[in-house]
Design a protein around this motif. Structure first.
Motif, PDB file in Angstrom:
ATOM      1  N   GLY A  38       1.223  -1.155  -0.352  1.00 36.70           N
ATOM      2  CA  GLY A  38      -0.010  -0.004   0.238  1.00 36.70           C
ATOM      3  C   GLY A  38       0.828   0.905   0.123  1.00 36.70           C
ATOM      4  O   GLY A  38      -0.028   2.625   0.261  1.00 36.70           O
ATOM      5  N   GLN A  39       1.791   1.464  -0.441  1.00 28.24           N
ATOM      6  CA  GLN A  39       3.238   2.229  -0.160  1.00 28.24           C
ATOM      7  C   GLN A  39       3.171   3.024  -1.378  1.00 28.24           C
ATOM      8  O   GLN A  39       3.267   4.355  -1.563  1.00 28.24           O
ATOM      9  CB  GLN A  39       4.981   2.187   0.140  1.00 28.24           C
ATOM     10  CG  GLN A  39       4.350   1.404   1.307  1.00 28.24           C
ATOM     11  CD  GLN A  39       4.438   1.814   2.056  1.00 28.24           C
ATOM     12  OE1 GLN A  39       4.200   3.179   2.676  1.00 28.24           O
ATOM     13  NE2 GLN A  39       3.464   1.628   3.221  1.00 28.24           N
ATOM     14  N   GLY A  40       2.283   2.219  -2.642  1.00 26.22           N
ATOM     15  CA  GLY A  40       1.911   3.211  -3.826  1.00 26.22           C
ATOM     16  C   GLY A  40       2.233   2.730  -5.316  1.00 26.22           C
ATOM     17  O   GLY A  40       1.531   1.242  -4.972  1.00 26.22           O
ATOM     18  N   TRP A  41       2.248   2.785  -6.346  1.00 31.49           N
ATOM     19  CA  TRP A  41       2.446   2.365  -7.549  1.00 31.49           C
ATOM     20  C   TRP A  41       3.130   0.840  -7.879  1.00 31.49           C
ATOM     21  O   TRP A  41       3.314   0.722  -8.427  1.00 31.49           O
ATOM     22  CB  TRP A  41       2.265   3.335  -9.292  1.00 31.49           C
ATOM     23  CG  TRP A  41       1.585   5.082  -8.890  1.00 31.49           C
ATOM     24  CD1 TRP A  41       1.264   5.100  -8.284  1.00 31.49           C
ATOM     25  CD2 TRP A  41      -0.322   4.126  -9.272  1.00 31.49           C
ATOM     26  NE1 TRP A  41      -0.183   6.159  -8.600  1.00 31.49           N
ATOM     27  CE2 TRP A  41      -0.792   4.339  -9.172  1.00 31.49           C
ATOM     28  CE3 TRP A  41      -0.984   2.806 -10.270  1.00 31.49           C
ATOM     29  CZ2 TRP A  41      -2.841   5.341  -9.649  1.00 31.49           C
ATOM     30  CZ3 TRP A  41      -2.144   2.345 -10.054  1.00 31.49           C
ATOM     31  CH2 TRP A  41      -3.149   4.063  -9.953  1.00 31.49           C
ATOM     32  N   GLY A  42       4.583   1.128  -7.051  1.00 33.67           N
ATOM     33  CA  GLY A  42       5.521   0.171  -7.879  1.00 33.67           C
ATOM     34  C   GLY A  42       6.051  -0.966  -6.747  1.00 33.67           C
ATOM     35  O   GLY A  42       6.635  -1.751  -6.834  1.00 33.67           O
ATOM     36  N   TYR A  83       4.402  -7.296  -5.275  1.00 31.94           N
ATOM     37  CA  TYR A  83       3.612  -8.051  -5.311  1.00 31.94           C
ATOM     38  C   TYR A  83       3.216  -9.591  -5.634  1.00 31.94           C
ATOM     39  O   TYR A  83       4.076 -10.177  -7.189  1.00 31.94           O
ATOM     40  CB  TYR A  83       2.110  -7.375  -4.445  1.00 31.94           C
ATOM     41  CG  TYR A  83       1.258  -7.460  -6.339  1.00 31.94           C
ATOM     42  CD1 TYR A  83       0.468  -8.166  -6.652  1.00 31.94           C
ATOM     43  CD2 TYR A  83       1.817  -6.336  -6.274  1.00 31.94           C
ATOM     44  CE1 TYR A  83      -0.150  -7.917  -8.143  1.00 31.94           C
ATOM     45  CE2 TYR A  83       0.768  -5.088  -7.875  1.00 31.94           C
ATOM     46  CZ  TYR A  83      -0.096  -7.071  -8.561  1.00 31.94           C
ATOM     47  OH  TYR A  83      -1.350  -6.273  -9.603  1.00 31.94           O
ATOM     48  N   LEU A  84       2.584 -10.595  -5.814  1.00 33.27           N
ATOM     49  CA  LEU A  84       2.520 -11.105  -6.628  1.00 33.27           C
ATOM     50  C   LEU A  84       0.989 -12.433  -6.380  1.00 33.27           C
ATOM     51  O   LEU A  84      -0.529 -11.688  -5.334  1.00 33.27           O
ATOM     52  CB  LEU A  84       2.946 -13.090  -5.188  1.00 33.27           C
ATOM     53  CG  LEU A  84       4.391 -13.140  -4.892  1.00 33.27           C
ATOM     54  CD1 LEU A  84       4.827 -14.465  -4.155  1.00 33.27           C
ATOM     55  CD2 LEU A  84       5.204 -13.361  -5.766  1.00 33.27           C
ATOM     56  N   GLU A  85       0.796 -12.486  -7.638  1.00 32.87           N
ATOM     57  CA  GLU A  85      -0.645 -13.136  -7.913  1.00 32.87           C
ATOM     58  C   GLU A  85      -1.031 -14.678  -7.987  1.00 32.87           C
ATOM     59  O   GLU A  85       0.283 -14.642  -9.029  1.00 32.87           O
ATOM     60  CB  GLU A  85      -1.278 -12.405  -8.929  1.00 32.87           C
ATOM     61  CG  GLU A  85      -1.522 -11.579  -9.410  1.00 32.87           C
ATOM     62  CD  GLU A  85      -1.812 -10.602 -10.918  1.00 32.87           C
ATOM     63  OE1 GLU A  85      -1.745 -11.283 -11.841  1.00 32.87           O
ATOM     64  OE2 GLU A  85      -2.555  -9.186 -10.523  1.00 32.87           O
ATOM     65  N   ASN A 134       5.100  -5.577 -10.905  1.00 34.69           N
ATOM     66  CA  ASN A 134       6.031  -5.116 -10.203  1.00 34.69           C
ATOM     67  C   ASN A 134       7.140  -5.079 -10.087  1.00 34.69           C
ATOM     68  O   ASN A 134       7.752  -4.314  -9.045  1.00 34.69           O
ATOM     69  CB  ASN A 134       4.694  -3.738  -9.121  1.00 34.69           C
ATOM     70  CG  ASN A 134       3.653  -3.444  -9.918  1.00 34.69           C
ATOM     71  OD1 ASN A 134       3.676  -3.368 -10.918  1.00 34.69           O
ATOM     72  ND2 ASN A 134       2.689  -3.274  -9.179  1.00 34.69           N
ATOM     73  N   GLU A 135       8.156  -5.142 -10.296  1.00 31.84           N
ATOM     74  CA  GLU A 135       9.381  -5.716  -9.631  1.00 31.84           C
ATOM     75  C   GLU A 135       9.751  -5.688 -10.916  1.00 31.84           C
ATOM     76  O   GLU A 135      10.619  -6.119 -11.703  1.00 31.84           O
ATOM     77  CB  GLU A 135       9.801  -7.505  -9.170  1.00 31.84           C
ATOM     78  CG  GLU A 135      11.576  -7.622  -9.029  1.00 31.84           C
ATOM     79  CD  GLU A 135      11.761  -6.951  -7.183  1.00 31.84           C
ATOM     80  OE1 GLU A 135      12.451  -6.578  -7.150  1.00 31.84           O
ATOM     81  OE2 GLU A 135      11.252  -6.227  -6.206  1.00 31.84           O
ATOM     82  N   GLY A 136      10.215  -4.015 -11.263  1.00 28.33           N
ATOM     83  CA  GLY A 136      10.786  -4.196 -12.574  1.00 28.33           C
ATOM     84  C   GLY A 136      10.164  -4.225 -13.656  1.00 28.33           C
ATOM     85  O   GLY A 136       9.267  -4.189 -13.845  1.00 28.33           O
ATOM     86  N   GLU A 137      11.492  -2.990 -14.749  1.00 24.85           N
ATOM     87  CA  GLU A 137      10.117  -3.332 -16.609  1.00 24.85           C
ATOM     88  C   GLU A 137      10.101  -4.918 -17.213  1.00 24.85           C
ATOM     89  O   GLU A 137       9.197  -4.900 -17.233  1.00 24.85           O
ATOM     90  CB  GLU A 137      11.315  -2.809 -16.857  1.00 24.85           C
ATOM     91  CG  GLU A 137      11.903  -1.707 -16.611  1.00 24.85           C
ATOM     92  CD  GLU A 137      13.036  -0.637 -17.797  1.00 24.85           C
ATOM     93  OE1 GLU A 137      13.593  -1.480 -18.961  1.00 24.85           O
ATOM     94  OE2 GLU A 137      13.102   0.269 -17.234  1.00 24.85           O
ATOM     95  N   ASP A 138      10.743  -5.837 -16.491  1.00 26.58           N
ATOM     96  CA  ASP A 138      10.223  -7.254 -17.091  1.00 26.58           C
ATOM     97  C   ASP A 138       9.310  -7.823 -16.524  1.00 26.58           C
ATOM     98  O   ASP A 138       9.418  -8.964 -16.755  1.00 26.58           O
ATOM     99  CB  ASP A 138      11.846  -7.868 -16.415  1.00 26.58           C
ATOM    100  CG  ASP A 138      12.722  -7.312 -17.318  1.00 26.58           C
ATOM    101  OD1 ASP A 138      13.147  -6.863 -18.562  1.00 26.58           O
ATOM    102  OD2 ASP A 138      14.423  -7.715 -16.621  1.00 26.58           O
ATOM    103  N   THR A 139       8.347  -7.361 -15.028  1.00 25.93           N
ATOM    104  CA  THR A 139       7.297  -8.137 -14.836  1.00 25.93           C
ATOM    105  C   THR A 139       6.424  -7.388 -15.161  1.00 25.93           C
ATOM    106  O   THR A 139       5.934  -6.213 -16.234  1.00 25.93           O
ATOM    107  CB  THR A 139       7.233  -7.539 -13.230  1.00 25.93           C
ATOM    108  OG1 THR A 139       7.384  -6.461 -13.387  1.00 25.93           O
ATOM    109  CG2 THR A 139       8.803  -8.364 -12.726  1.00 25.93           C
TER     110      THR A 139
END
Length: 140
Positions: free
Chosen positions: A72-76, A79-81, A129-134
């Motif tokens: 809940g800290q922001g857009w980046g 997390y896991l689905e 949301n773990e960098g550009e590759d996700t």
């Protein structure tokens, strides 16, 4: 990120975030609730009562969805689905494995017949949301 690095990142998220959402299907619609998860080599476990809606939902459709890791800290936030197959367990061994004192708020102990352990075996895990590759999907 290769699969080994990806698995390491996935485990890091799971180890640092025991609370997440568990979604079941009820009458063709998703139904979500917060749960606490215990990890054993990517199989997740969570305790519940035998008389809950989620147990009834899983008896009819064992497909579940789990979200773990968002802070809940922001857009980046990473997390896991997790897509998984749920199994309703009531063996003494699994109850003792998952039991902790926090559960004594709801159950008398691991021998309490109302205690059910949901075993959630992932069929897909996506790191988000773990960098550009996700997103990246862990091969299971």
């Amino acid at each position: 990120m290769n699969q080994s690095e990806l698995k390491e990142q996935v485990l890091k998220v799971i180890d640092n975030h025991q609370v997440g959402t568990l979604s079941t299907v009820r009458e063709g619609k998703p139904y979500s609730r917060f749960m606490t998860f215990f990890n054993d080599d990517l199989t997740l476990y969570t305790a519940t009562s035998e008389k809950t809606h989620k147990v009834n939902d899983i008896k009819k459709n064992d497909d579940v969805h789990i979200l773990l890791g968002y802070e809940g800290q922001g857009w980046g936030d990473t997390y896991l689905e997790i897509e998984a197959k749920a199994n309703i367990g009531d063996s003494k061994e699994i109850k003792e494995k998952v039991w902790n004192e926090e559960l004594s708020k709801w159950f008398e102990g691991p021998e309490d017949p109302r205690l059910i352990i949901l075993e959630l075996k992932p069929t897909a895990i996506r790191l988000m949301n773990e960098g550009e590759d996700t997103p990246q999907t862990l091969e299971l």
